[in-house]
Design an enzyme around this catalytic site. Structure first.
Site, PDB file in Angstrom:
ATOM      1  N   ASP A 186       0.849  -1.201   0.000  1.00 50.97           N
ATOM      2  CA  ASP A 186       0.000   0.000   0.000  1.00 50.97           C
ATOM      3  C   ASP A 186       0.876   1.240   0.000  1.00 50.97           C
ATOM      4  O   ASP A 186       2.046   1.191   0.389  1.00 50.97           O
ATOM      5  CB  ASP A 186      -0.970   0.023   1.193  1.00 50.97           C
ATOM      6  N   GLU A 215       0.015  -0.970   5.860  1.00 57.71           N
ATOM      7  CA  GLU A 215       1.067  -0.402   6.720  1.00 57.71           C
ATOM      8  C   GLU A 215       0.868   1.089   6.918  1.00 57.71           C
ATOM      9  O   GLU A 215       1.059   1.621   8.012  1.00 57.71           O
ATOM     10  CB  GLU A 215       2.446  -0.675   6.107  1.00 57.71           C
TER      11      GLU A 215
END
Ligand code: BES
Ligand code: ZN
Length: 446
Positions: free
Chosen positions: A76, A141
């Protein structure tokens, strides 16, 4: 273009922004791309659903007499705004001046893919890896890894390993091997101040009621003493003091002098807690930061209103042995105590992650240093990181395993900013570093 760069371009073209629910399907497509890549490399690969974004786990055939190494990364990325400041579109990667320009190029897709390609290359060259490997990639994250710790609890047995390696941190200067042995923790919260039921004419009502924007400003200014020290009661109680050997060692690290910080930030002066230089403040001291603030009229010219509400977003960077939950309690007490009269205070607690530190001179730490030495000229630099990777301390708490941070992110990589970039030479070095690392970890006698 090399096949490796073609892979990286494909990976970077997914707008896998985890903070934005509009990108849910892009995040999923990106996870599926990784599954395809790892399966094609011959790894046993699974996509695990979570209440949020998928987690990808891949492994080779494990053998009892080999070390098990877990490599973690995140697919991400942070949002791209302000979009108008990008020189090229964030999800249409471009090469200029030997660098790849795209969101996620450094944080973390370039560094993460270097590990995958290192593994793929070793398998192609030798038909076998020197270790049992577990690759663990998540898509949350950048929003504090809310679903990864529960996943670790649930899959503890399959994720059992001897050591964890991550490339998602800094490299102090170009072509300089850097081993991170610590990370700052983080604790986030948002404050909303409300006052009148609607925006008011500041002439008709000014003086009669409190102004929420003023109240926010008072709260913000209550957080620090004028010299930069954090003024929250108890904030420094659990801070582990810097070791003299660390200060001595960091003084010799290239790329982290006060002048370097001035140059890379473009600030007119360095500023922070008295008694420490910039690197010490970043690596080993906690901070209180305002990440966003707003309220009232933002348009052209003046508009004479008392805004009905105002807000501020705070984050606190923490160091060992501060506990994010304790800090958030102290912050809450501080805000309640310092909130001026006449307004309503709402505090929304956000995500958090614990700080981390390990011994860079452990057997695995030494193996990592040997791998860095094989990949980059000179001795590797040992630093603690100012940034946070919330899952790292959870790895230790849940799996009982330490993490080696082999960072490839340069100070001017502009991660989380417009024009994020990653030098091709770092990408290629990352592939070689993975190959050397697995060999050195296998050789380690611990
Ligand atoms: N890769 C960074 C962390 C990092 C970057 C550490 C450079 C050291 C040097 C990571 O992706 C990140 O940005 N983490 C966030 C975590 C937060 C959103 C919970 C951070 O540090 O702000
Ligand atoms: Zn990041």
């Amino acid at each position: 273009m090399t096949p490796e760069l073609q892979d990286l371009f494909a990976f970077l073209s997914f707008p896998s922004v985890s903070t934005d629910s509009n990108h849910k399907s892009d995040v999923r497509d990106c996870a599926n791309w990784i599954v395809g890549k790892l399966s094609a490399a011959g790894m046993d690969t699974q996509l695990h659903e979570t209440p949020g974004n998928p987690i990808v786990v891949a492994r080779n055939a494990h053998k009892a007499d080999r070390k098990t190494v877990l490599i973690y990364g995140h697919y991400d990325v942070q949002p791209v705004d302000p979009l108008n400041l990008w020189d090229s579109p964030p999800f249409a990667p471009e090469i200029r001046n030997g660098k790849i320009w795209a969101r996620g190029s450094t944080d973390n897709k370039g560094q993460m893919l270097a590990h995958i390609l290192g593994v793929e290359k070793t398998l192609a060259e030798k038909g076998e890896l020197p270790v049992n490997i577990i690759l663990l990639f998540e898509g949350e994250e950048e929003i504090g890894s809310p679903n990864l710790a529960p996943f670790l609890e649930k899959h503890k047995a399959e994720l059992a390993c001897d050591i964890i390696a991550i490339s998602d941190t800094g490299m102090v200067a170009p072509n300089t091997g850097t081993l991170g042995y610590g990370l700052r923790g983080i604790a986030c919260c948002e404050v909303k101040i409300t006052g009148p039921a609607r925006d008011l004419h500041s002439g008709i009502f000014g003086g009669a009621v409190a102004n929420p924007a003023t109240a926010v400003a008072r709260l913000v200014s209550s957080l620090h003493l004028p010299d930069g020290t954090v003024a929250i009661e108890g904030f420094y109680d659990d801070v582990r003091p810097l070791e003299p050997w660390e200060r001595e060692m960091w003084a010799k690290v290239p790329g982290v002098s006060d002048e370097d910080y001035l140059k890379v930030t473009g600030s007119p002066a360095t500023f922070g807690e008295p008694g420490y230089n910039s690197a010490e403040r970043v690596f080993a001291r906690p901070t209180a930061e305002v990440n966003g603030i707003g309220g009232g009229y933002q348009g052209e010219g003046s508009k004479t209103v008392i805004p009905a509400e105002a807000f501020v977003k705070f984050s606190f960077r923490l160091v060992p042995d501060q506990d994010p939950k304790t800090i958030l309690q102290q912050v809450k007490a501080h805000l309640e105590k310092h909130c001026p009269p006449g307004v309503k205070l709402e505090i929304e607690i956000g995500h958090d992650g614990k700080p981390y530190a390990c011994d860079p001179h452990s057997d695995f730490g030494k193996a990592a240093q040997r791998a860095l030495k094989r990949t980059f000229p000179g001795e590797p630099m040992l630093i603690r990181e100012g940034g946070s990777i919330p899952i790292v301390q959870a790895f230790r708490d849940i799996l009982g395993v330490d993490t080696l941070l082999l960072g490839l992110a340069l100070a001017d990589a502009q991660i989380h900013s417009p024009n994020e970039n990653f030098p091709i030479e770092n990408f290629e070095a990352g592939i070689r570093l993975n190959q050397a690392l697995l060999e050195e970890l296998a050789a380690d006698a611990s």
